[in-house]
Motif scaffolding. Structure first.
Motif, PDB file in Angstrom:
ATOM      1  N   GLU A  88      12.550  97.323 -59.771  1.00 59.08           N
ATOM      2  CA  GLU A  88      12.416  96.036 -60.456  1.00 59.08           C
ATOM      3  C   GLU A  88      11.334  96.119 -61.535  1.00 59.08           C
ATOM      4  O   GLU A  88      10.249  96.654 -61.286  1.00 59.08           O
ATOM      5  CB  GLU A  88      12.044  94.939 -59.452  1.00 59.08           C
ATOM      6  CG  GLU A  88      13.052  94.725 -58.346  1.00 59.08           C
ATOM      7  CD  GLU A  88      14.301  94.026 -58.804  1.00 59.08           C
ATOM      8  OE1 GLU A  88      14.223  93.217 -59.758  1.00 59.08           O
ATOM      9  OE2 GLU A  88      15.366  94.292 -58.213  1.00 59.08           O
ATOM     10  N   PHE A  89      11.619  95.569 -62.714  1.00 55.68           N
ATOM     11  CA  PHE A  89      10.617  95.537 -63.779  1.00 55.68           C
ATOM     12  C   PHE A  89       9.367  94.781 -63.330  1.00 55.68           C
ATOM     13  O   PHE A  89       8.260  95.127 -63.715  1.00 55.68           O
ATOM     14  CB  PHE A  89      11.178  94.874 -65.034  1.00 55.68           C
ATOM     15  CG  PHE A  89      12.312  95.624 -65.672  1.00 55.68           C
ATOM     16  CD1 PHE A  89      12.257  96.995 -65.851  1.00 55.68           C
ATOM     17  CD2 PHE A  89      13.453  94.960 -66.095  1.00 55.68           C
ATOM     18  CE1 PHE A  89      13.299  97.695 -66.435  1.00 55.68           C
ATOM     19  CE2 PHE A  89      14.493  95.648 -66.692  1.00 55.68           C
ATOM     20  CZ  PHE A  89      14.427  97.006 -66.861  1.00 55.68           C
ATOM     21  N   ALA A  90       9.551  93.761 -62.508  1.00 52.68           N
ATOM     22  CA  ALA A  90       8.424  92.937 -62.056  1.00 52.68           C
ATOM     23  C   ALA A  90       7.367  93.741 -61.308  1.00 52.68           C
ATOM     24  O   ALA A  90       6.214  93.319 -61.222  1.00 52.68           O
ATOM     25  CB  ALA A  90       8.934  91.800 -61.171  1.00 52.68           C
ATOM     26  N   LEU A 113       6.457  97.265 -67.837  1.00 55.55           N
ATOM     27  CA  LEU A 113       7.887  96.951 -67.945  1.00 55.55           C
ATOM     28  C   LEU A 113       8.123  95.455 -67.797  1.00 55.55           C
ATOM     29  O   LEU A 113       9.002  94.892 -68.463  1.00 55.55           O
ATOM     30  CB  LEU A 113       8.680  97.724 -66.896  1.00 55.55           C
ATOM     31  CG  LEU A 113       8.716  99.230 -67.093  1.00 55.55           C
ATOM     32  CD1 LEU A 113       9.355  99.914 -65.896  1.00 55.55           C
ATOM     33  CD2 LEU A 113       9.457  99.597 -68.376  1.00 55.55           C
ATOM     34  N   LYS A 114       7.351  94.817 -66.961  1.00 51.03           N
ATOM     35  CA  LYS A 114       7.487  93.382 -66.718  1.00 51.03           C
ATOM     36  C   LYS A 114       7.323  92.593 -68.014  1.00 51.03           C
ATOM     37  O   LYS A 114       8.078  91.660 -68.282  1.00 51.03           O
ATOM     38  CB  LYS A 114       6.444  92.941 -65.692  1.00 51.03           C
ATOM     39  CG  LYS A 114       6.450  91.474 -65.375  1.00 51.03           C
ATOM     40  CD  LYS A 114       5.384  91.176 -64.331  1.00 51.03           C
ATOM     41  CE  LYS A 114       5.329  89.722 -63.972  1.00 51.03           C
ATOM     42  NZ  LYS A 114       4.346  89.454 -62.913  1.00 51.03           N
ATOM     43  N   PHE A 115       6.341  92.957 -68.817  1.00 52.44           N
ATOM     44  CA  PHE A 115       6.046  92.197 -70.028  1.00 52.44           C
ATOM     45  C   PHE A 115       6.646  92.802 -71.292  1.00 52.44           C
ATOM     46  O   PHE A 115       6.410  92.299 -72.381  1.00 52.44           O
ATOM     47  CB  PHE A 115       4.527  92.025 -70.170  1.00 52.44           C
ATOM     48  CG  PHE A 115       3.949  91.192 -69.067  1.00 52.44           C
ATOM     49  CD1 PHE A 115       4.237  89.839 -68.979  1.00 52.44           C
ATOM     50  CD2 PHE A 115       3.152  91.760 -68.097  1.00 52.44           C
ATOM     51  CE1 PHE A 115       3.722  89.066 -67.942  1.00 52.44           C
ATOM     52  CE2 PHE A 115       2.631  91.005 -67.058  1.00 52.44           C
ATOM     53  CZ  PHE A 115       2.915  89.648 -66.982  1.00 52.44           C
ATOM     54  N   ALA A 116       7.427  93.845 -71.148  1.00 48.47           N
ATOM     55  CA  ALA A 116       8.065  94.482 -72.310  1.00 48.47           C
ATOM     56  C   ALA A 116       9.265  93.658 -72.780  1.00 48.47           C
ATOM     57  O   ALA A 116       9.870  92.924 -72.000  1.00 48.47           O
ATOM     58  CB  ALA A 116       8.521  95.890 -71.936  1.00 48.47           C
ATOM     59  N   THR A 117       9.589  93.820 -74.039  1.00 46.21           N
ATOM     60  CA  THR A 117      10.799  93.178 -74.565  1.00 46.21           C
ATOM     61  C   THR A 117      12.023  93.981 -74.114  1.00 46.21           C
ATOM     62  O   THR A 117      11.898  95.141 -73.677  1.00 46.21           O
ATOM     63  CB  THR A 117      10.776  93.144 -76.099  1.00 46.21           C
ATOM     64  OG1 THR A 117      10.830  94.502 -76.593  1.00 46.21           O
ATOM     65  CG2 THR A 117       9.532  92.442 -76.640  1.00 46.21           C
ATOM     66  N   SER A 118      13.182  93.387 -74.229  1.00 43.97           N
ATOM     67  CA  SER A 118      14.425  94.093 -73.898  1.00 43.97           C
ATOM     68  C   SER A 118      14.566  95.355 -74.737  1.00 43.97           C
ATOM     69  O   SER A 118      15.019  96.391 -74.239  1.00 43.97           O
ATOM     70  CB  SER A 118      15.637  93.183 -74.126  1.00 43.97           C
ATOM     71  OG  SER A 118      15.573  92.080 -73.278  1.00 43.97           O
ATOM     72  N   ARG A 151       8.093 105.990 -73.828  1.00 44.58           N
ATOM     73  CA  ARG A 151       6.983 106.475 -74.657  1.00 44.58           C
ATOM     74  C   ARG A 151       6.158 105.317 -75.216  1.00 44.58           C
ATOM     75  O   ARG A 151       4.936 105.316 -75.133  1.00 44.58           O
ATOM     76  CB  ARG A 151       7.531 107.340 -75.802  1.00 44.58           C
ATOM     77  CG  ARG A 151       6.450 107.983 -76.651  1.00 44.58           C
ATOM     78  CD  ARG A 151       7.031 108.798 -77.808  1.00 44.58           C
ATOM     79  NE  ARG A 151       8.068 109.727 -77.393  1.00 44.58           N
ATOM     80  CZ  ARG A 151       7.860 110.981 -76.982  1.00 44.58           C
ATOM     81  NH1 ARG A 151       6.635 111.441 -76.948  1.00 44.58           N
ATOM     82  NH2 ARG A 151       8.860 111.745 -76.635  1.00 44.58           N
ATOM     83  N   GLU A 152       6.817 104.323 -75.792  1.00 42.59           N
ATOM     84  CA  GLU A 152       6.117 103.195 -76.410  1.00 42.59           C
ATOM     85  C   GLU A 152       5.273 102.417 -75.394  1.00 42.59           C
ATOM     86  O   GLU A 152       4.200 101.914 -75.713  1.00 42.59           O
ATOM     87  CB  GLU A 152       7.129 102.246 -77.063  1.00 42.59           C
ATOM     88  CG  GLU A 152       6.519 101.042 -77.731  1.00 42.59           C
ATOM     89  CD  GLU A 152       7.555 100.107 -78.344  1.00 42.59           C
ATOM     90  OE1 GLU A 152       7.140  99.065 -78.866  1.00 42.59           O
ATOM     91  OE2 GLU A 152       8.764 100.410 -78.293  1.00 42.59           O
ATOM     92  N   LEU A 153       5.744 102.342 -74.157  1.00 47.02           N
ATOM     93  CA  LEU A 153       5.049 101.581 -73.119  1.00 47.02           C
ATOM     94  C   LEU A 153       4.103 102.439 -72.290  1.00 47.02           C
ATOM     95  O   LEU A 153       3.355 101.915 -71.471  1.00 47.02           O
ATOM     96  CB  LEU A 153       6.074 100.921 -72.182  1.00 47.02           C
ATOM     97  CG  LEU A 153       7.061  99.970 -72.847  1.00 47.02           C
ATOM     98  CD1 LEU A 153       8.119  99.522 -71.849  1.00 47.02           C
ATOM     99  CD2 LEU A 153       6.330  98.777 -73.450  1.00 47.02           C
ATOM    100  N   ASP A 154       4.161 103.752 -72.472  1.00 41.14           N
ATOM    101  CA  ASP A 154       3.370 104.700 -71.677  1.00 41.14           C
ATOM    102  C   ASP A 154       3.617 104.473 -70.183  1.00 41.14           C
ATOM    103  O   ASP A 154       2.703 104.332 -69.390  1.00 41.14           O
ATOM    104  CB  ASP A 154       1.885 104.581 -72.005  1.00 41.14           C
ATOM    105  CG  ASP A 154       1.081 105.720 -71.391  1.00 41.14           C
ATOM    106  OD1 ASP A 154       1.643 106.817 -71.215  1.00 41.14           O
ATOM    107  OD2 ASP A 154      -0.101 105.501 -71.066  1.00 41.14           O
TER     108      ASP A 154
END
Length: 136
Positions: free
Chosen positions: A28-30, A35-40, A56-59
């Protein structure tokens, strides 16, 4: 034997995998602050290796092995789920910990020592005390 991943896909709330023998699992992204706060769009921008998924962008990295591990609740996970207003990345920075290590503590893949756990809880309480001084 290592699982061979046949397919990786996203839903609105999770990342899913399927092995060549048909087993499926999701994360789960949560459960992962980045991942939870990332855009689609950010979530969709991932790379797959034989070991896992990398944003990569989110590390952020998720190992395929972790998808099939039994997930046990832990006090840090429960705290951050109960209080989504807490930002785990910001708490990690305040503690001087790497965000990835702190995420492992929260997810339960690594267990902090009693001293580290107490330090984390005290830091969160300190944040609460600071918030109590905000003028009305």
């Amino acid at each position: 034997m290592k699982d061979v991943i046949e397919k990786v896909w996203l839903t609105d709330t999770a990342v899913w995998i399927r092995t060549i023998d048909g087993r499926e699992a999701c994360e789960e992204f949560a459960n992962y602050q980045r991942l939870k706060f990332a855009t689609s769009e950010q979530r969709a921008n991932f790379e797959v290796s034989e070991y896992g998924i990398h944003w990569r962008e989110l590390d952020e990295d998720l190992s395929f092995e972790g998808f099939f591990r039994e997930k046990k609740s832990n006090p840090l996970y429960d705290l951050f789920i109960a209080h989504p207003e807490l930002n785990a990345s910001a708490v990690a920075r305040r503690l001087g910990l790497s965000q990835s290590l702190f995420a492992q503590y929260v997810s339960g893949t690594k267990k902090p020592s009693k001293q580290r756990f107490d330090e984390i809880i005290e830091t969160i309480r300190e944040i609460g005390r600071e918030l109590m001084t905000v003028p009305a």
